[in-house]
Design an enzyme around this catalytic site. Structure first.
Site, PDB file in Angstrom:
ATOM      1  N   ASP A  61      37.235  49.117  29.492  1.00 39.13           N
ATOM      2  CA  ASP A  61      37.861  48.395  30.607  1.00 39.13           C
ATOM      3  C   ASP A  61      37.379  48.887  31.978  1.00 39.13           C
ATOM      4  O   ASP A  61      37.964  48.520  33.003  1.00 39.13           O
ATOM      5  CB  ASP A  61      39.388  48.578  30.545  1.00 39.13           C
ATOM      6  CG  ASP A  61      40.088  47.434  29.823  1.00 39.13           C
ATOM      7  OD1 ASP A  61      39.489  46.345  29.714  1.00 39.13           O
ATOM      8  OD2 ASP A  61      41.246  47.633  29.405  1.00 39.13           O
ATOM      9  N   GLU A  66      39.160  48.813  40.208  1.00 38.04           N
ATOM     10  CA  GLU A  66      40.236  48.936  41.196  1.00 38.04           C
ATOM     11  C   GLU A  66      41.355  49.879  40.755  1.00 38.04           C
ATOM     12  O   GLU A  66      41.993  50.542  41.577  1.00 38.04           O
ATOM     13  CB  GLU A  66      40.846  47.554  41.459  1.00 38.04           C
ATOM     14  CG  GLU A  66      42.109  47.611  42.289  1.00 38.04           C
ATOM     15  CD  GLU A  66      42.771  46.278  42.477  1.00 38.04           C
ATOM     16  OE1 GLU A  66      43.126  45.640  41.471  1.00 38.04           O
ATOM     17  OE2 GLU A  66      42.940  45.880  43.623  1.00 38.04           O
ATOM     18  N   ASP A  67      41.572  49.934  39.439  1.00 36.45           N
ATOM     19  CA  ASP A  67      42.716  50.709  38.938  1.00 36.45           C
ATOM     20  C   ASP A  67      42.529  52.221  39.054  1.00 36.45           C
ATOM     21  O   ASP A  67      43.486  52.968  38.883  1.00 36.45           O
ATOM     22  CB  ASP A  67      43.004  50.329  37.472  1.00 36.45           C
ATOM     23  CG  ASP A  67      43.526  48.911  37.377  1.00 36.45           C
ATOM     24  OD1 ASP A  67      44.382  48.552  38.199  1.00 36.45           O
ATOM     25  OD2 ASP A  67      43.064  48.165  36.492  1.00 36.45           O
ATOM     26  N   ARG A 130      52.450  49.932  33.949  1.00 35.21           N
ATOM     27  CA  ARG A 130      51.399  50.885  34.288  1.00 35.21           C
ATOM     28  C   ARG A 130      51.785  51.866  35.399  1.00 35.21           C
ATOM     29  O   ARG A 130      51.134  52.894  35.565  1.00 35.21           O
ATOM     30  CB  ARG A 130      50.139  50.126  34.727  1.00 35.21           C
ATOM     31  CG  ARG A 130      49.509  49.272  33.642  1.00 35.21           C
ATOM     32  CD  ARG A 130      48.910  50.151  32.553  1.00 35.21           C
ATOM     33  NE  ARG A 130      48.330  49.373  31.461  1.00 35.21           N
ATOM     34  CZ  ARG A 130      47.110  48.876  31.465  1.00 35.21           C
ATOM     35  NH1 ARG A 130      46.339  49.030  32.513  1.00 35.21           N
ATOM     36  NH2 ARG A 130      46.668  48.206  30.428  1.00 35.21           N
ATOM     37  N   HIS A 160      49.979  43.507  36.427  1.00 30.18           N
ATOM     38  CA  HIS A 160      50.021  44.243  37.698  1.00 30.18           C
ATOM     39  C   HIS A 160      50.692  43.405  38.798  1.00 30.18           C
ATOM     40  O   HIS A 160      50.732  42.172  38.703  1.00 30.18           O
ATOM     41  CB  HIS A 160      48.591  44.549  38.178  1.00 30.18           C
ATOM     42  CG  HIS A 160      47.869  45.578  37.373  1.00 30.18           C
ATOM     43  ND1 HIS A 160      46.613  45.374  36.869  1.00 30.18           N
ATOM     44  CD2 HIS A 160      48.217  46.839  37.016  1.00 30.18           C
ATOM     45  CE1 HIS A 160      46.202  46.461  36.224  1.00 30.18           C
ATOM     46  NE2 HIS A 160      47.169  47.362  36.289  1.00 30.18           N
ATOM     47  N   CYS A 251      40.583  43.276  40.760  1.00 29.87           N
ATOM     48  CA  CYS A 251      40.375  44.380  39.802  1.00 29.87           C
ATOM     49  C   CYS A 251      38.932  44.870  39.762  1.00 29.87           C
ATOM     50  O   CYS A 251      38.673  45.997  39.352  1.00 29.87           O
ATOM     51  CB  CYS A 251      40.706  43.965  38.380  1.00 29.87           C
ATOM     52  SG  CYS A 251      42.117  42.973  38.173  1.00 29.87           S
TER      53      CYS A 251
HETATM   54  N1  GLY Z   1      42.534  45.134  30.596  1.00 30.16           N
HETATM   55  C1  GLY Z   1      42.887  45.577  31.876  1.00 30.16           C
HETATM   56  C2  GLY Z   1      43.744  46.775  31.801  1.00 30.16           C
HETATM   57  O1  GLY Z   1      44.118  47.157  30.727  1.00 30.16           O
HETATM   58  O2  GLY Z   1      44.048  47.388  32.787  1.00 30.16           O
END
Ligand code: GLY
Length: 256
Positions: A61, A66-67, A130, A160, A251
């Site tokens: 992933d 961005e995460d 998350r 998100h 993202c």
């Molecule tokens: N598939 C995107 C995530 O798990 O953050």
């Protein structure tokens, strides 16, 4: 928003396909590469220099860069993501370390960059599967020196916060009201995506450019009017292969 000049991106690894195949989702990697290249072209057209972090096959992933970090005024907050994504941050943080002070989260905190939505004067943070309370608190501490207020928004109908709402600039928020309770936002001007167009809220405004997802005609009409009035250049991008991985426009980059 107009001061952004760099986008960090990471091309999809070959393992992106294998990972989703195990969840019975078929990714066309050739198309994914083409869609990603089109996205990067749009970022360039918006005036950004592209810094590409090398892909890493261990992290399926990792295209959703961005995460991994929240960047603000010369500092970068390293996030803590879902277990299968932990480790993606290393290469990104190594790159950011050359120019930014790195801040880390306390041990119990979780936070994804996709839950962090900056508007003009407030940063909203999604409390999602998350991002937990400690993560939201750490974001508040991180943005404290910049005197930015952080407001928490419950997210339980999508991955998100930015799956449900994005900042269009010009004091305007774009929201899918079926995905998030709009009353949490302290903003007067809100545009709504069209009913049933659940991917449409994820847009990316860069200076006088606005990136939006193809395949959402009702929402596109609203955004076209918004853009025309402000003389913005619209980039309508087909991103089907990233939507399959629950990703979207924001993202795929860290714009800073
Ligand atoms: N598939 C995107 C995530 O798990 O953050």
């Amino acid at each position: 928003m107009d001061t952004s000049n760099i986008a960090l991106i990471r091309r999809p690894p070959r393992s992106y396909r294998d990972f989703y195949l195990r969840h019975e989702i078929e990714i066309d990697l050739t198309l994914a590469d083409r869609q990603h290249a089109g996205y990067v072209d749009a970022l360039r057209a918006a005036g950004l220099d592209i810094h590409a972090i090398p892909p890493d096959e261990r992290f399926a992933d990792s295209v959703f860069i961005e995460d991994t970090a929240v960047v603000w005024q010369g500092r970068a907050l390293r996030t803590r993501m879902a277990p299968h994504r932990e480790g993606e941050q290393d290469a990104v943080i190594d790159h950011l370390r050359q120019t930014h002070e790195i801040v880390t989260l306390p041990p119990t905190a979780t936070l994804d960059g996709g839950d962090v939505l900056h508007t003009e004067d407030i940063t909203y943070v999604g409390r999602s599967s998350r991002t937990n309370g400690a993560g939201a608190g750490a974001l508040r501490d991180f943005l404290g020196p910049a005197k930015r207020r952080v407001v928490e928004v419950p997210v339980d109908r999508c991955l998100h916060l930015k799956s449900a709402a994005t900042w269009l600039g010009d004091e305007t928020l774009l929201v899918a009201h079926e995905l998030v309770d709009v009353s949490y936002f302290e903003i007067e001007r809100v545009l709504f995506t069209a009913e049933g167009e659940e991917k449409a809220p994820n847009t990316l405004r860069i200076g006088s450019h606005l990136l939006l997802l193809a395949g959402n005609p009702g929402s596109a009409a609203t955004l076209w009017e918004f853009a025309q009035y402000r003389d913005l250049t619209l980039h309508t991008l087909a991103m089907s292969e990233f939507e399959k991985g629950d990703g979207s426009l924001t993202c795929l980059s860290i714009v800073m």
